[in-house]
Design a protein around this motif. Sequence first.
Motif, mmCIF file in Angstrom:
data_model
loop_
_atom_site.group_PDB
_atom_site.id
_atom_site.type_symbol
_atom_site.label_atom_id
_atom_site.label_comp_id
_atom_site.label_asym_id
_atom_site.label_seq_id
_atom_site.Cartn_x
_atom_site.Cartn_y
_atom_site.Cartn_z
ATOM 1 N N GLU A 49 10.329 -26.054 27.623
ATOM 2 C CA GLU A 49 9.745 -27.378 27.819
ATOM 3 C C GLU A 49 8.575 -27.619 26.872
ATOM 4 O OE1 GLU A 49 9.111 -31.164 29.309
ATOM 5 O OE2 GLU A 49 10.827 -29.811 29.624
ATOM 6 N N ARG A 50 7.860 -26.572 26.518
ATOM 7 C CA ARG A 50 6.712 -26.727 25.626
ATOM 8 C C ARG A 50 7.132 -27.068 24.191
ATOM 9 N NH1 ARG A 50 3.893 -21.073 26.729
ATOM 10 N NH2 ARG A 50 6.055 -20.502 26.240
ATOM 11 N N TRP A 51 8.431 -26.952 23.896
ATOM 12 C CA TRP A 51 8.951 -27.294 22.571
ATOM 13 C C TRP A 51 9.947 -28.446 22.657
ATOM 14 C CZ3 TRP A 51 7.375 -25.112 17.941
ATOM 15 C CH2 TRP A 51 6.466 -24.061 18.069
ATOM 16 N N ARG A 52 9.857 -29.204 23.725
ATOM 17 C CA ARG A 52 10.755 -30.339 23.909
ATOM 18 C C ARG A 52 10.592 -31.329 22.752
ATOM 19 N NH1 ARG A 52 10.483 -34.508 29.072
ATOM 20 N NH2 ARG A 52 12.423 -35.635 28.666
ATOM 21 N N PHE A 53 11.701 -31.780 22.224
ATOM 22 C CA PHE A 53 11.790 -32.738 21.124
ATOM 23 C C PHE A 53 11.410 -32.146 19.765
ATOM 24 C CE2 PHE A 53 10.918 -35.710 24.723
ATOM 25 C CZ PHE A 53 12.167 -36.301 24.738
ATOM 26 N N SER A 54 10.986 -30.906 19.713
ATOM 27 C CA SER A 54 10.559 -30.324 18.444
ATOM 28 C C SER A 54 11.723 -30.199 17.467
ATOM 29 C CB SER A 54 9.952 -28.936 18.681
ATOM 30 O OG SER A 54 9.716 -28.282 17.449
ATOM 31 N N GLY A 55 11.432 -30.523 16.212
ATOM 32 C CA GLY A 55 12.437 -30.378 15.163
ATOM 33 C C GLY A 55 12.168 -29.179 14.279
ATOM 34 N N LEU A 56 11.576 -28.128 14.850
ATOM 35 C CA LEU A 56 11.190 -26.953 14.070
ATOM 36 C C LEU A 56 12.350 -26.405 13.251
ATOM 37 C CD1 LEU A 56 9.184 -24.681 13.362
ATOM 38 C CD2 LEU A 56 9.915 -23.522 15.456
ATOM 39 N N HIS A 57 13.460 -26.155 13.889
ATOM 40 C CA HIS A 57 14.589 -25.547 13.173
ATOM 41 C C HIS A 57 15.325 -26.579 12.313
ATOM 42 C CE1 HIS A 57 13.933 -21.815 15.257
ATOM 43 N NE2 HIS A 57 13.940 -22.449 16.413
ATOM 44 N N ARG A 58 15.324 -27.828 12.745
ATOM 45 C CA ARG A 58 15.921 -28.870 11.918
ATOM 46 C C ARG A 58 15.186 -29.003 10.589
ATOM 47 N NH1 ARG A 58 15.442 -32.682 15.259
ATOM 48 N NH2 ARG A 58 13.489 -33.543 14.506
ATOM 49 N N ASN A 59 13.896 -28.668 10.588
ATOM 50 C CA ASN A 59 13.099 -28.741 9.368
ATOM 51 C C ASN A 59 13.221 -27.486 8.509
ATOM 52 O OD1 ASN A 59 11.235 -31.274 9.127
ATOM 53 N ND2 ASN A 59 11.312 -30.808 11.301
ATOM 54 N N GLY A 60 14.135 -26.608 8.846
ATOM 55 C CA GLY A 60 14.442 -25.467 7.990
ATOM 56 C C GLY A 60 13.507 -24.287 8.129
ATOM 57 N N PHE A 61 12.824 -24.169 9.279
ATOM 58 C CA PHE A 61 11.885 -23.061 9.428
ATOM 59 C C PHE A 61 12.632 -21.750 9.659
ATOM 60 C CE2 PHE A 61 9.199 -20.306 12.122
ATOM 61 C CZ PHE A 61 8.171 -20.110 11.219
ATOM 62 N N ASP A 62 12.297 -20.756 8.845
ATOM 63 C CA ASP A 62 12.877 -19.419 8.965
ATOM 64 C C ASP A 62 11.764 -18.416 8.682
ATOM 65 O OD1 ASP A 62 14.301 -17.090 8.979
ATOM 66 O OD2 ASP A 62 15.522 -17.558 7.215
ATOM 67 N N LEU A 63 11.303 -17.742 9.720
ATOM 68 C CA LEU A 63 10.176 -16.818 9.569
ATOM 69 C C LEU A 63 10.477 -15.707 8.571
ATOM 70 C CD1 LEU A 63 7.334 -16.313 10.556
ATOM 71 C CD2 LEU A 63 8.272 -14.988 12.465
ATOM 72 N N ALA A 64 11.759 -15.328 8.449
ATOM 73 C CA ALA A 64 12.132 -14.257 7.524
ATOM 74 C C ALA A 64 11.902 -14.645 6.065
ATOM 75 C CB ALA A 64 13.595 -13.880 7.729
#
Length: 443
Positions: A49-64
Amino acid sequence: MPTLDKPAFDAATFEAHLAEWADLPWLQEIKRSNWEAFEKLPMPSRKDERWRFSGLHRNGFDLAQFRPASAPETEQKEILLERSKLVEKPAGRLVFADNHLIAFDPASQELIDKGVIWMPLSQAFKEHPELVRKYFLEEEQKLGSDKLLALHNAFFQDGAFLYVPKGVEVKDPFIAYYWSSDCEETVLPHTLLVTEDNSKVDFMDYYGSGKEAACCPSLSIATGTIHAGAGSQVFRKIVQNLSPTAQSFQVEANAADRDAQVKTIAVNLGAKYARLENQTRVAGSGADVKMYSLTVATGDQEFDQRTLQTHIGDHATSDLLYKNALMDDARTIFSGMILVEPTGQQTDAYQTNRNLLLSPTAEACSLPGLEIEANDVKCSHGATTGEIDSAQLYYLMARGIPKKTAEQLLVFGFFEEIIEKIDNEELKDNLRNLVQSKFQDIL
């Protein structure tokens, strides 16, 4: 994929980093526990729920993709030092590039004689260990970036430490610059601000990108903490102006004691994806907290804003105002909560999110909330989303002002309510120029 000739965030790299802190076993213990937590924690997910609506992965985030930062070249240092002048004569200045200290302007001898401590955090660990340990990482984080914060705590190298003793007032602002200057590298800014009873201070953090990082991905995981003693007055400004390809996570945790006054202003301009978490414990009776934010979102930028105002002390106040202007295909998310505990009687708390849409394809999501456990409070929240007022636009155009210029004036007017709260005229003008520079090629 990470660059092959540079170490990634793995166990071997961590052990090498940990060995650099052999003379501070208590800090090694903190770092190891955070590394273990990082390895166990899952990556953020929209199922949380704390990441609801977040587009983190849609924006191409890859910690590796990212690795620890290496020291900048001499030429790059000189360029960044020249850019680290938002305030011409600060009370003290720290400049970091890729986690390495490149400039330290100490406080005046007068302030030192009064007991003010201003120095790199790595130095404070060694020279004032008991003082730092009392406040370091004491605030529990509740807004979602647990894994990223654990990585920060495990690998951070340095930051800013400011301590203002009882009754001391500092007129000019302290400022810390944190620069990222290379591709696929990670900067880990860390600011710790402690004020004792009835003291007063201004502080500013600036996060920016050097030339090499302007056209390739970089990562910033920053954290800042304010411990405001009884009756103290703290005004903190935060400017995030990273490159449009950067990924930014900023975790703020503040605590206000009895009758303390804490004011924060965040100016958000850069990064492809930027998440700002700002939580405040209004802990003491009569405390007064104000949380302001100004965000300019263009292109396909996403700004993800999460806030928590926790009222513990009675007869305390808090006021939050977050303003976002969105263009092109940009997105903003605001999710805020006012939590009043049973002890927070006579709380007076407000939370407002206002979004100005300058494009039909821009998107603003607002989720303000209240959780009240006391029975004698005054709390409210609200959110508005709309376009530029057509009557105001017509008024300006009817007086010969071109449409794009008129739109720009109206947007600046929308933000002026935030900028006017800054009490340093030089900084106020420089921040206006930063905002204007982002608009000049768009509107």
